[in-house]
Enzyme design. Structure first.
Site, short mmCIF file in Angstrom:
data_model
loop_
_atom_site.label_atom_id
_atom_site.label_comp_id
_atom_site.label_asym_id
_atom_site.label_seq_id
_atom_site.Cartn_x
_atom_site.Cartn_y
_atom_site.Cartn_z
N PHE A 319 0.84 -1.19 0.00
CA PHE A 319 0.00 0.00 0.00
C PHE A 319 0.87 1.23 0.00
CE2 PHE A 319 -2.79 -3.09 1.97
CZ PHE A 319 -4.03 -2.78 1.44
N ASP A 320 0.58 2.19 -0.85
CA ASP A 320 1.17 3.49 -0.69
C ASP A 320 0.25 4.20 0.30
OD1 ASP A 320 2.61 5.75 -0.88
OD2 ASP A 320 1.89 6.32 -2.86
N LYS A 321 0.76 4.50 1.50
CA LYS A 321 -0.12 4.90 2.59
C LYS A 321 -1.06 6.06 2.27
CE LYS A 321 0.20 7.93 5.45
NZ LYS A 321 0.83 8.98 6.22
N THR A 324 -4.56 6.04 0.38
CA THR A 324 -5.18 4.72 0.28
C THR A 324 -5.61 4.24 1.66
OG1 THR A 324 -3.09 3.52 0.45
CG2 THR A 324 -3.82 4.10 -1.75
N ASP A 538 2.40 7.68 -7.42
CA ASP A 538 3.03 6.37 -7.27
C ASP A 538 2.98 5.58 -8.57
OD1 ASP A 538 0.30 6.15 -7.17
OD2 ASP A 538 0.27 5.72 -5.04
#
Lengths: 639, 75
Positions: A319-321, A324, A538
């Site tokens: 996960f790209d924090k 998300t 990202d």
């Protein structure tokens, strides 16, 4: 009489009703043929009826075979035609009748069930209203929906479907956006809200300033994506098509060879009957169509069969924090005041502070009113929620530390603890305790000083999405153990978010190129990696991963068109859902391929063992096709 | 110079991937049709044709002749 006749010819011209007529006539012939055989013992009449049945059902088949031949193609219909005619010539009338009837019946049933499968898409296409009511100088006019031009004003009545993409100009209502996002709970819309074509306006009249219409709307893009996805061939499908390409000629060859060797014409034509790889060629497409269709209905766009197969094999998820797992917008979560005094002598109750929390926010807000920093915006927003906040008279920003500002003879400093130290502001024990407690909870701490004295501070936090913990739990449940969080945040902030959502592996203080390295590392460890991002900053890591998942794609065309999996809604629980639909589909494809291969093997063995004859062979063949289709359709509702 | 139009037909009756060839070659053999593609999974039939030589009704009739019903679709 004439009208009845013309009605009949028009029914006969329509392929769908023609198939029905042919089926009924040949079915009745077969039944009465059996009646003459069994009850009347009239073999001649019985045989005649069987021949009639074979010719009636065969009409459609021979026509298609002929059409194929004209276009220099051999098709399945040709094989069945040769077998049926051969059967008639060698006198096995009932077998010929059964083969043609079953082939036609099977085809008809298959069409019916496939129609049902393709309905998801058809329903989507039908969602867009054909007309739009536009407002021009206080007069309304109804025009075709795709002719609405940008910036026209469109009126949508309660209960009506919105015909274009655009923004609400005036009016308030709630809108059912399930066509786009798969979420059944209506979304409130007011002036300035985005609305999508195909969604249903529920209770209020709204006027929409048109953005895009017709084929440019989000819904049209979704439909195109889903269609392309369904038509894109999955690796299994490509493999099977290669197999099918030599299977049919192979069977024809086998039939000729076995006739030469055994001189058994019945064996040879029986082989032709089972020469159609029906169940095999439909095994993968049916699962892919149903899987992708089901996902689309829930607001999950999967780029194609290949991605569906890949997503079904995912073992690690990164996960790209920001944006998300978290909302992507920091918020003030705590305010503390330092200048409150305890009442002496036994009273435990705290008296009114000299400086209230609201006042701390008030002064911080004034100082931040000139700043564009995300934290500053969050502070100002919270301050303005509580009271009127004036603009600062003077303002200076110290990047990475804080700001100083002047307002009506007061000097305000807002910044992190090292900024206060720099400015020679005393940070006492009480303040230190607050700072420690807040950083422990993963908050970003901002201190506020007025006229050389610390008055309080704020804790800021990028709050997690409420559905994050349950989404993570579900991902573990469906067997994805390696869950990783990537973030540019400091360790303590990252740690507390990870704890809150339930992720154990964290990589903090990441730059974009580091994220890419982590993905590579996971792949090198033998994982199939999916990466979840908001698709904005990202992009690199998203393309690196085996499957790139973009969230909240409804408003961003790029995400719809480029992500391997695009989630239309901003809903994390759609991720486990997307992956589990993929897993189910992958398993379904495998089941279907196995069913098809077993059928082929069993039929071949049966024919050579003399156990399977023409009618039986066709029956088993058609049953296997139906079985594969029905198994694929289970994907519609399977959990 | 002839101008080509793209017409999209949909048929949800296609029941085996090999019928695709039947429809495709039948359409492609018609004069005025530049290119016809049939997608089995979605049931979509895309035809690039010269509308002066081949009308939408001609296209529908040709598909019908191959044994399947279809309708014209906006996209």
């Amino acid at each position: 009489m004439m009208t009845l006749f013309s009605q009949f010819t028009s029914m006969f011209k329509n392929p769908t009703s023609r198939k029905k007529i042919l089926l009924i006539v040949s079915g009745i012939s077969i039944l009465s043929g059996w009646f003459f055989f069994g009850v009347m013992e009239a073999t001649f009449t019985g045989n005649a009826l069987m021949i009639l049945a074979a010719l009636v059902a065969g009409y459609e088949i021979i026509q298609k075979a002929w059409l194929g031949l004209k276009n220099r193609q051999t098709n399945i219909e040709l094989l069945v035609s040769i077998a049926a005619i051969g059967g008639l010539l060698i006198g096995i009338y009932w077998e010929s009748a059964a083969v043609t009837f079953l082939f036609l019946l099977g085809g008809w049933l298959e069409s019916r069930t496939l129609q049902n499968t393709r309905k998801t898409l058809k329903n989507l296409v039908e969602l867009v209203p054909e007309t739009a009511t536009i407002v021009r100088e206080d007069e309304t006019e109804t025009i075709p929906a795709q002719e609405v031009e940008k910036d026209m004003l469109v009126q949508v009545k309660p209960g009506g479907r919105i015909p274009v993409d655009g923004k609400v100009e005036s009016g308030e209502s709630s809108v059912d956006e399930s066509a786009i996002t798969g979420e059944s709970i209506p979304v409130d819309k007011k002036q300035g809200s985005k609305v999508f074509a195909g969604t249903i306006n529920q209770n209020g009249r709204i006027f929409v300033r048109a953005g895009k219409a017709g084929a440019d709307t989000t819904l049209a893009k979704i439909i195109r994506r889903v269609e392309e996805a369904q038509d894109a061939k999955a690796p299994t499908q490509r493999f099977i098509e290669r197999f099918a390409r030599w299977y049919t000629p192979g069977i024809v060859g086998l039939s000729v060879i076995s006739f030469i060797i055994t001189q058994n014409i019945e064996l040879a034509i029986t082989l032709l009957v089972i020469g159609c790889p029906g169940a095999l060629v439909i095994s993968t497409p049916i699962s892919v169509i149903t899987g992708i269709g089901r996902a689309a209905k829930e607001g999950i766009l999967i780029k194609g069969g290949e991605y569906l197969e890949n997503a079904g094999k995912i073992s690690a998820l990164a996960f790209d924090k920001t944006g998300t797992l978290t909302q992507g917008k920091p918020k003030v979560t705590e305010v503390f005041s330092l200048q409150s005094k305890k009442v002496p002598d036994g009273f435990e109750k705290e008296v009114e502070s000299e400086i209230t929390e609201d006042e701390v926010l008030y002064w911080a807000g004034i100082a931040e009113s000139g700043s564009e920093h995300p934290l500053a915006k969050a502070i100002l927003e919270e301050a303005r929620n509580r009271q009127e906040v004036p603009e600062a008279d003077s303002f200076q920003s110290y990047t990475g530390f804080g700001v100083s500002a002047g307002y009506l003879e007061n000097e305000i400093l807002v910044g992190n603890p090292s900024f206060m130290k720099e400015k020679n502001i005393r940070v006492d024990d009480e303040a230190l305790q607050h700072i420690e407690a807040l950083s422990g909870k993963g908050r970003t701490v901002v201190l506020v000083a007025k006229n050389g004295e610390l008055i309080g501070g704020l804790g800021l936090f990028d709050t997690i999405r409420p559905d994050a913990p349950s989404a993570i739990r579900k991902l573990r449940e469906i067997g994805i153990e390696e869950l990783v969080m990537l973030t540019g945040d400091t360790d303590s902030t990252a740690q507390s978010i990870a704890e809150e959502v339930g992720i154990k592996t964290i990589y903090s203080r990441m730059f974009p190129e580091d994220k890419h390295k982590i993905i590579e590392q996971l792949k090198a460890d033998g994982h199939r990696v999916a990466m979840v991002g908001d698709g904005i900053n990202d992009a690199l890591a998203l393309t690196d991963a085996d499957i790139g998942i973009a969230m909240g794609a409804a408003g961003t065309d790029v995400a719809i068109e480029s992500a391997d999996i695009a989630l239309m809604a901003d809903d994390l629980t759609k991720i486990p859902e997307a992956l589990s639909i993929s897993k189910l589909t992958l398993r379904n494809i495998r089941q279907n391929v196995v069913i098809a291969l077993i059928t082929v093997a069993a039929l071949l063995t049966g024919v050579f063992a003399g156990e399977v004859h023409m009618a039986g062979g066709m029956l088993i063949h058609e049953l296997s096709v139906m079985l594969v289709i029905l198994n694929g359709m289970r994907l519609k509702w399977m959990k | 110079m002839k101008t080509l139009t793209k017409t999209i037909l949909r048929s949800d009756e296609l029941n085996c991937p090999s019928c695709v060839n039947n429809i495709e070659s039948n359409l492609n053999s018609m004069e005025g049709i530049e290119k016809a593609t049939v997608k089995f999974n979605s049931g979509k039939i895309e035809v690039d044709h010269n509308p002066e030589l081949v009308t939408e009704d001609d296209l529908l009739a040709a598909v019908q002749q191959s044994g399947y019903s279809a309708t014209v679709s906006p996209f």
